[in-house]
Design a protein around this motif. Structure first.
Motif, PDB file in Angstrom:
ATOM      1  N   VAL A  21     -10.977  25.165  -9.242  1.00 10.23           N
ATOM      2  CA  VAL A  21     -11.059  23.704  -9.171  1.00 10.23           C
ATOM      3  C   VAL A  21     -11.280  23.226  -7.744  1.00 10.23           C
ATOM      4  O   VAL A  21     -12.049  22.285  -7.495  1.00 10.23           O
ATOM      5  N   LYS A  25     -14.166  20.695  -6.373  1.00 12.28           N
ATOM      6  CA  LYS A  25     -13.849  19.487  -5.596  1.00 12.28           C
ATOM      7  C   LYS A  25     -14.689  19.447  -4.323  1.00 12.28           C
ATOM      8  O   LYS A  25     -15.184  18.384  -3.915  1.00 12.28           O
ATOM      9  N   GLN A  65     -11.831  22.516 -18.314  1.00 14.05           N
ATOM     10  CA  GLN A  65     -10.964  21.375 -18.592  1.00 14.05           C
ATOM     11  C   GLN A  65     -10.204  20.945 -17.360  1.00 14.05           C
ATOM     12  O   GLN A  65     -10.081  19.752 -17.064  1.00 14.05           O
ATOM     13  N   ARG A  66      -9.694  21.919 -16.614  1.00  9.15           N
ATOM     14  CA  ARG A  66      -8.985  21.596 -15.364  1.00  9.15           C
ATOM     15  C   ARG A  66      -9.920  20.886 -14.394  1.00  9.15           C
ATOM     16  O   ARG A  66      -9.529  19.910 -13.727  1.00  9.15           O
ATOM     17  N   ARG A  68     -12.620  19.133 -15.113  1.00  3.74           N
ATOM     18  CA  ARG A  68     -12.950  17.801 -15.606  1.00  3.74           C
ATOM     19  C   ARG A  68     -11.829  16.810 -15.328  1.00  3.74           C
ATOM     20  O   ARG A  68     -12.073  15.627 -15.085  1.00  3.74           O
ATOM     21  N   GLU A  69     -10.606  17.284 -15.383  1.00  4.11           N
ATOM     22  CA  GLU A  69      -9.467  16.412 -15.083  1.00  4.11           C
ATOM     23  C   GLU A  69      -9.361  16.088 -13.602  1.00  4.11           C
ATOM     24  O   GLU A  69      -8.841  15.036 -13.226  1.00  4.11           O
ATOM     25  N   ALA A  70      -9.871  16.982 -12.752  1.00  5.35           N
ATOM     26  CA  ALA A  70      -9.709  16.831 -11.309  1.00  5.35           C
ATOM     27  C   ALA A  70     -10.931  16.230 -10.619  1.00  5.35           C
ATOM     28  O   ALA A  70     -10.854  15.841  -9.452  1.00  5.35           O
ATOM     29  N   THR A  71     -12.071  16.153 -11.326  1.00  6.78           N
ATOM     30  CA  THR A  71     -13.302  15.647 -10.725  1.00  6.78           C
ATOM     31  C   THR A  71     -14.011  14.727 -11.705  1.00  6.78           C
ATOM     32  O   THR A  71     -13.619  14.606 -12.864  1.00  6.78           O
ATOM     33  N   SER A  72     -15.089  14.127 -11.225  1.00  4.23           N
ATOM     34  CA  SER A  72     -15.957  13.310 -12.080  1.00  4.23           C
ATOM     35  C   SER A  72     -17.268  14.020 -12.374  1.00  4.23           C
ATOM     36  O   SER A  72     -18.237  13.400 -12.828  1.00  4.23           O
TER      37      SER A  72
END
Length: 278
Positions: A21, A25, A65-66, A68-72
């Motif tokens: 992730v 980022k 999934q991780r 997608r939750e942490a970025t756009s």
């Protein structure tokens, strides 16, 4: 970088033991907007039977999934049995059993595409180094089955294989046998072969080096995608290319005018959208 300009890396890996992730980022912070996340053979999931491939795909989905939750970021997922595994599987279980296991991996990948968990089957193909005729023939049979399944579930395939003068013609011929449109065959780590005479209808995904992209652009076409093949290996943090390479390349194109903005939209927007949009 302008929000209106897409910045798409067509081949990135994430690893549970890597930066995963955090790497994505960094990609986003550099200007990245989307990517194709391609599954890897994970040490956490050794392959001993055909059904193990599906378990390895679960690792990819969890990492996505991780992210997608942490970025756009727009994250398109490709899953499939990595073709080089044919070699150790044949050594361990015999070629016939290895081929059966690889086909099962294809079938589970196609099922996941049909269920909306992935948008492509990949990376699949054949070993990129010299192998026995038996291994190569088995790999081509598995690849043909993968393309047949891709036709059935209406998705592209991402190909890992050698890069020789005959390669795109060979892939196009297998696609024809499978009834899969040649444009749905994405040649990962492609040389800067972009003209119709060079690609035979196959879609090139070119490593985003200055040399490769300059040569591709010089041929007067924007029918290709760009990639890093970032492998997220903690022991090789910048391999195959740094995760920020594609944003930097697109930023340079915008700054020097080397590539028209409409071509950037095609390379990083229209083409991946047409391939992976479901």
């Amino acid at each position: 970088m302008s929000e209106q300009v897409p910045v798409y890396d067509n081949h990135i890996h994430m690893s549970p033991s890597g930066r995963n992730v955090d790497a994505l980022k960094e990609f986003e912070a550099a200007g990245g907007t989307g990517l194709t996340l391609v599954t890897l053979p994970y040490s956490e999931v050794p392959i001993h039977k055909g059904g193990d491939f599906a378990e390895s795909y679960e690792v990819t989905y969890a990492l996505a999934q991780r992210a997608r939750e942490a970025t756009s970021l727009r994250i398109n997922i490709a899953v499939g049995p990595y073709p080089v595994l044919m070699v150790p599987l044949a050594e361990a279980y015999g070629l016939e059993r290895a081929e059966e296991m690889m086909v099962r991996g294809m079938e589970d990948a196609a099922r996941d595409v049909a269920e909306g968990r992935a948008v492509a089957i990949g990376e699949i193909g054949r070993p990129h180094f010299p192998v026995s005729r038996e291994i190569r023939d088995a790999s081509n049979r598995v690849l043909l089955r993968g393309m047949e399944l891709a036709r059935e579930v209406d998705c592209p395939v991402i190909i890992h294989c050698e890069s020789e003068e005959y390669t795109d013609r060979s892939l196009a011929e297998i696609a024809d046998m499978a009834g899969l449109d040649r444009s749905r065959v994405v040649k990962h780590s492609s040389p800067p072969w972009v003209t119709p005479e060079e690609t035979h209808g196959v879609m090139p995904s070119i490593p985003a080096s200055k040399t490769n992209t300059r040569e591709a652009i010089s041929k007067g076409t924007d029918r290709f995608m760009i990639e890093t093949d970032y492998i997220d290996d903690p022991l090789k943090p910048g391999a195959i290319m740094a995760v920020t390479t594609v944003p930097k390349r697109v930023k340079a194109w915008l700054a020097n005018g080397q590539v028209p903005t409409e071509s950037i939209h095609r390379i990083c927007g229209d083409i991946p959208d047409s391939l992976y949009g479901r």
